[in-house]
Design a protein around this motif. Structure first.
Motif, PDB file in Angstrom:
ATOM      1  N   GLN A  77      47.096  43.597  51.503  1.00  0.00           N
ATOM      2  CA  GLN A  77      46.190  44.072  52.550  1.00  0.00           C
ATOM      3  C   GLN A  77      45.390  45.293  52.094  1.00  0.00           C
ATOM      4  OE1 GLN A  77      48.141  44.942  56.260  1.00  0.00           O
ATOM      5  NE2 GLN A  77      46.272  45.657  57.266  1.00  0.00           N
ATOM      6  N   ASP A  78      46.064  46.219  51.398  1.00  0.00           N
ATOM      7  CA  ASP A  78      45.369  47.404  50.891  1.00  0.00           C
ATOM      8  C   ASP A  78      44.248  47.009  49.935  1.00  0.00           C
ATOM      9  OD1 ASP A  78      47.060  49.016  52.327  1.00  0.00           O
ATOM     10  OD2 ASP A  78      48.407  49.436  50.656  1.00  0.00           O
ATOM     11  N   THR A 100      42.360  36.267  50.185  1.00  0.00           N
ATOM     12  CA  THR A 100      42.748  35.258  49.202  1.00  0.00           C
ATOM     13  C   THR A 100      42.582  35.795  47.779  1.00  0.00           C
ATOM     14  OG1 THR A 100      42.125  33.444  50.677  1.00  0.00           O
ATOM     15  CG2 THR A 100      42.246  32.943  48.328  1.00  0.00           C
ATOM     16  N   LEU A 101      41.469  36.483  47.521  1.00  0.00           N
ATOM     17  CA  LEU A 101      41.244  37.046  46.199  1.00  0.00           C
ATOM     18  C   LEU A 101      42.294  38.112  45.875  1.00  0.00           C
ATOM     19  CD1 LEU A 101      39.546  37.253  43.643  1.00  0.00           C
ATOM     20  CD2 LEU A 101      38.023  38.838  44.855  1.00  0.00           C
ATOM     21  N   ALA A 102      42.636  38.943  46.864  1.00  0.00           N
ATOM     22  CA  ALA A 102      43.651  39.986  46.662  1.00  0.00           C
ATOM     23  C   ALA A 102      45.014  39.374  46.380  1.00  0.00           C
ATOM     24  CB  ALA A 102      43.715  40.887  47.891  1.00  0.00           C
ATOM     25  N   ALA A 103      45.381  38.345  47.142  1.00  0.00           N
ATOM     26  CA  ALA A 103      46.682  37.697  46.942  1.00  0.00           C
ATOM     27  C   ALA A 103      46.756  37.027  45.578  1.00  0.00           C
ATOM     28  CB  ALA A 103      46.930  36.672  48.056  1.00  0.00           C
ATOM     29  N   LEU A 105      45.059  37.846  42.841  1.00  0.00           N
ATOM     30  CA  LEU A 105      45.131  38.879  41.805  1.00  0.00           C
ATOM     31  C   LEU A 105      46.541  39.460  41.713  1.00  0.00           C
ATOM     32  CD1 LEU A 105      43.741  40.578  39.675  1.00  0.00           C
ATOM     33  CD2 LEU A 105      42.941  42.111  41.484  1.00  0.00           C
ATOM     34  N   ASN A 106      47.167  39.731  42.871  1.00  0.00           N
ATOM     35  CA  ASN A 106      48.536  40.251  42.870  1.00  0.00           C
ATOM     36  C   ASN A 106      49.505  39.277  42.213  1.00  0.00           C
ATOM     37  OD1 ASN A 106      48.582  42.885  43.872  1.00  0.00           O
ATOM     38  ND2 ASN A 106      48.480  42.204  45.988  1.00  0.00           N
ATOM     39  N   ASN A 107      49.385  38.003  42.565  1.00  0.00           N
ATOM     40  CA  ASN A 107      50.291  36.999  42.003  1.00  0.00           C
ATOM     41  C   ASN A 107      50.130  36.885  40.489  1.00  0.00           C
ATOM     42  OD1 ASN A 107      51.421  36.361  44.471  1.00  0.00           O
ATOM     43  ND2 ASN A 107      49.994  34.692  44.896  1.00  0.00           N
ATOM     44  N   VAL A 108      48.893  36.950  40.017  1.00  0.00           N
ATOM     45  CA  VAL A 108      48.643  36.867  38.577  1.00  0.00           C
ATOM     46  C   VAL A 108      49.252  38.067  37.858  1.00  0.00           C
ATOM     47  CG1 VAL A 108      46.840  36.957  36.816  1.00  0.00           C
ATOM     48  CG2 VAL A 108      46.578  35.442  38.780  1.00  0.00           C
ATOM     49  N   LEU A 109      49.066  39.261  38.414  1.00  0.00           N
ATOM     50  CA  LEU A 109      49.583  40.474  37.783  1.00  0.00           C
ATOM     51  C   LEU A 109      51.106  40.491  37.761  1.00  0.00           C
ATOM     52  CD1 LEU A 109      47.110  43.082  39.337  1.00  0.00           C
ATOM     53  CD2 LEU A 109      47.098  42.194  37.009  1.00  0.00           C
ATOM     54  N   TYR A 110      51.722  40.194  38.913  1.00  0.00           N
ATOM     55  CA  TYR A 110      53.182  40.157  38.969  1.00  0.00           C
ATOM     56  C   TYR A 110      53.734  39.086  38.032  1.00  0.00           C
ATOM     57  CZ  TYR A 110      53.823  43.374  42.904  1.00  0.00           C
ATOM     58  OH  TYR A 110      53.878  44.488  43.696  1.00  0.00           O
ATOM     59  N   GLY A 111      53.094  37.925  38.031  1.00  0.00           N
ATOM     60  CA  GLY A 111      53.577  36.828  37.196  1.00  0.00           C
ATOM     61  C   GLY A 111      53.550  37.168  35.727  1.00  0.00           C
ATOM     62  N   CYS A 112      52.477  37.833  35.284  1.00  0.00           N
ATOM     63  CA  CYS A 112      52.367  38.208  33.874  1.00  0.00           C
ATOM     64  C   CYS A 112      53.459  39.192  33.476  1.00  0.00           C
ATOM     65  CB  CYS A 112      50.990  38.806  33.606  1.00  0.00           C
ATOM     66  SG  CYS A 112      50.773  39.406  31.905  1.00  0.00           S
ATOM     67  N   VAL A 113      53.654  40.236  34.297  1.00  0.00           N
ATOM     68  CA  VAL A 113      54.650  41.254  33.968  1.00  0.00           C
ATOM     69  C   VAL A 113      56.058  40.669  33.989  1.00  0.00           C
ATOM     70  CG1 VAL A 113      55.652  43.459  34.662  1.00  0.00           C
ATOM     71  CG2 VAL A 113      53.187  43.121  34.786  1.00  0.00           C
ATOM     72  N   THR A 137      37.036  38.845  34.465  1.00  0.00           N
ATOM     73  CA  THR A 137      36.001  37.838  34.261  1.00  0.00           C
ATOM     74  C   THR A 137      36.166  36.671  35.227  1.00  0.00           C
ATOM     75  OG1 THR A 137      35.796  38.392  31.919  1.00  0.00           O
ATOM     76  CG2 THR A 137      35.001  36.219  32.598  1.00  0.00           C
ATOM     77  N   ILE A 138      37.391  36.178  35.340  1.00  0.00           N
ATOM     78  CA  ILE A 138      37.643  35.031  36.219  1.00  0.00           C
ATOM     79  C   ILE A 138      37.365  35.400  37.671  1.00  0.00           C
ATOM     80  CG2 ILE A 138      39.448  33.511  37.109  1.00  0.00           C
ATOM     81  CD1 ILE A 138      40.717  33.644  34.314  1.00  0.00           C
ATOM     82  N   CYS A 139      37.803  36.587  38.080  1.00  0.00           N
ATOM     83  CA  CYS A 139      37.572  37.014  39.457  1.00  0.00           C
ATOM     84  C   CYS A 139      36.080  37.170  39.743  1.00  0.00           C
ATOM     85  CB  CYS A 139      38.294  38.334  39.725  1.00  0.00           C
ATOM     86  SG  CYS A 139      40.090  38.204  39.837  1.00  0.00           S
ATOM     87  N   LEU A 140      35.354  37.800  38.827  1.00  0.00           N
ATOM     88  CA  LEU A 140      33.936  38.049  39.058  1.00  0.00           C
ATOM     89  C   LEU A 140      33.120  36.769  39.087  1.00  0.00           C
ATOM     90  CD1 LEU A 140      33.231  41.206  36.852  1.00  0.00           C
ATOM     91  CD2 LEU A 140      33.254  41.076  39.338  1.00  0.00           C
ATOM     92  N   GLU A 141      33.333  35.919  38.089  1.00  0.00           N
ATOM     93  CA  GLU A 141      32.481  34.743  37.958  1.00  0.00           C
ATOM     94  C   GLU A 141      33.008  33.535  38.708  1.00  0.00           C
ATOM     95  OE1 GLU A 141      29.795  35.516  36.941  1.00  0.00           O
ATOM     96  OE2 GLU A 141      30.238  37.344  35.840  1.00  0.00           O
ATOM     97  N   GLY A 142      34.281  33.547  39.081  1.00  0.00           N
ATOM     98  CA  GLY A 142      34.832  32.428  39.840  1.00  0.00           C
ATOM     99  C   GLY A 142      34.773  32.635  41.333  1.00  0.00           C
ATOM    100  N   ALA A 143      34.825  33.897  41.778  1.00  0.00           N
ATOM    101  CA  ALA A 143      34.893  34.171  43.209  1.00  0.00           C
ATOM    102  C   ALA A 143      33.534  34.445  43.830  1.00  0.00           C
ATOM    103  CB  ALA A 143      35.814  35.372  43.463  1.00  0.00           C
TER     104      ALA A 143
END
Length: 373
Positions: A77-78, A100-103, A105-113, A137-143
């Motif tokens: 939410q933040d 949706t974009l925030a969720a 991004l969070n899932n990708v970051l947590y998953g990688c770590v 790049t993916i967020c900017l050009e995909g979203a």
């Protein structure tokens, strides 16, 4: 467990990361990069706690699951609120909601770590900064939803549609921001390419050089912004660029693009841009502030070069069509798939749709010639 999480302050630090003084961001790109970098630092600093959370996941009570879910929801939410602020400032339209974009991004970051912490998994990048660049790049050009031709302010030029898409799915690349709703090979006709290059020339030396390199060497956007002056190799017999991003290789920059010659090896849009520069910066392309060109700024150059121009599908050309056009043209000139694989960094299997497209165009040309006899 909840007391340990609270004492560690991991969730609180994630909340504060976007609200502390000195962390203001003014673009979607800088926000995503700042947020990603901040989350990585926090998660890595709490590596042991994160391992415990993952290891005990199957033993959580309902209360624990709810508390952890609330922490993740607050983080999402933040970020969504920060995204909405920047989106409003930049007047951007998204294909998905900010939540949706925030969720995602969070899932990708947590998953990688988590993958790095609990296994010997080696991601396809050298460090976290490379990963953050790819995610950005993916967020900017995909979203981001780019404006359609019908919303262009200027009157589109009337262009011949002597080529068309064949409906074959091309290879994809995270740095190739093609329209995800249209995965067809859509190489551009010569009339459109010339119109784009002519308009790019009017926009300035750098826009002209960028457009020339996209069509003349088939360089991907993510590769183009990483090019440095030392990567440009030119003499009276050849002009090359050294690609060190992704598939390492050398690529010739063509003098002839879609039947028209653009200068010589030593005097062309790219060399003219370099000669016009008075700075000592190492990168080949720069922002107005003399910094390395970002993907978002690259897209601005492309949009300026293509504004008001329509492709045969009655839409504004997307930047991925430059490489598609280059691939088909190289095959039409006689290069085989194996050689093109070395120059493009794509496998011969990925290039098969382009081989078919080139054969279709060659067959069409032969059929037209027969009709003239």
């Amino acid at each position: 467990l909840l007391a340990v999480i609270d004492q560690a302050g991991m969730v609180t630090r994630m909340h504060d990361g976007l609200t502390q003084p000195g962390t203001e961001v003014h673009s979607l790109e800088s926000l995503i990069q700042h947020y990603s970098r901040d989350r990585f630092n926090i998660l890595v600093q709490h590596a042991e706690l994160l391992r415990a959370l993952v290891g005990e996941a199957g033993q959580y009570s309902v209360e624990q699951q709810r508390a952890l879910s609330e922490g993740m929801a607050q983080s999402t939410q933040d970020l969504a609120q920060s995204l909405e602020t920047v989106i409003a400032q930049e007047q951007i339209t998204l294909r998905v909601s900010s939540e949706t974009l925030a969720a995602l991004l969070n899932n990708v970051l947590y998953g990688c770590v988590v993958a790095e912490l609990i296994s010997e998994f080696q991601p396809g990048w050298a460090d976290h900064e490379r990963f953050i660049d790819a995610v950005t790049t993916i967020c900017l050009e995909g979203a981001i939803a780019h404006s359609s031709p019908s919303t262009q302010a200027s009157e589109p030029q009337s262009l011949s549609s002597d080529d068309s898409s064949n409906g074959v799915t091309p290879p994809t690349d995270p740095t190739d921001p093609t329209d995800p709703t249209d995965k067809r090979i859509a190489d551009l006709p010569a009339t459109v390419v010339r119109a784009i290059l002519q308009q790019a020339k009017k926009q300035g030396a750098q826009t002209y050089a960028i457009t020339y390199l996209l069509f003349g060497a088939g360089v991907l956007p993510g590769e183009l912004i990483e090019l440095e002056r030392s990567h440009h190799i030119a003499n009276s017999r050849q002009q090359l660029v050294q690609i060190n991003q992704g598939a390492v290789r050398q690529v010739p920059v063509n003098q002839w693009i879609m039947g028209k010659r653009y200068g010589s090896y030593t005097n062309n849009p790219l060399t003219q841009w370099l000669k016009s520069r008075k700075d000592d910066a190492s990168h080949l392309f720069l922002t107005d502030q003399g910094q390395k060109l970002s993907l978002s700024k690259l897209m601005e150059h492309w949009q300026n070069a293509t504004e008001g121009i329509l492709a045969p599908d009655n839409r504004s050309p997307h930047i991925g069509q430059a490489r598609q056009t280059w691939c088909v043209e190289m095959l039409m000139k006689g290069l085989n798939a194996d050689d093109l694989s070395l120059l493009s960094g794509w496998t011969t299997a990925q290039l098969q749709p382009y081989v078919r497209r080139a054969r279709e165009k060659a067959a069409l040309e032969r059929a037209l010639q027969l009709d003239q006899k």
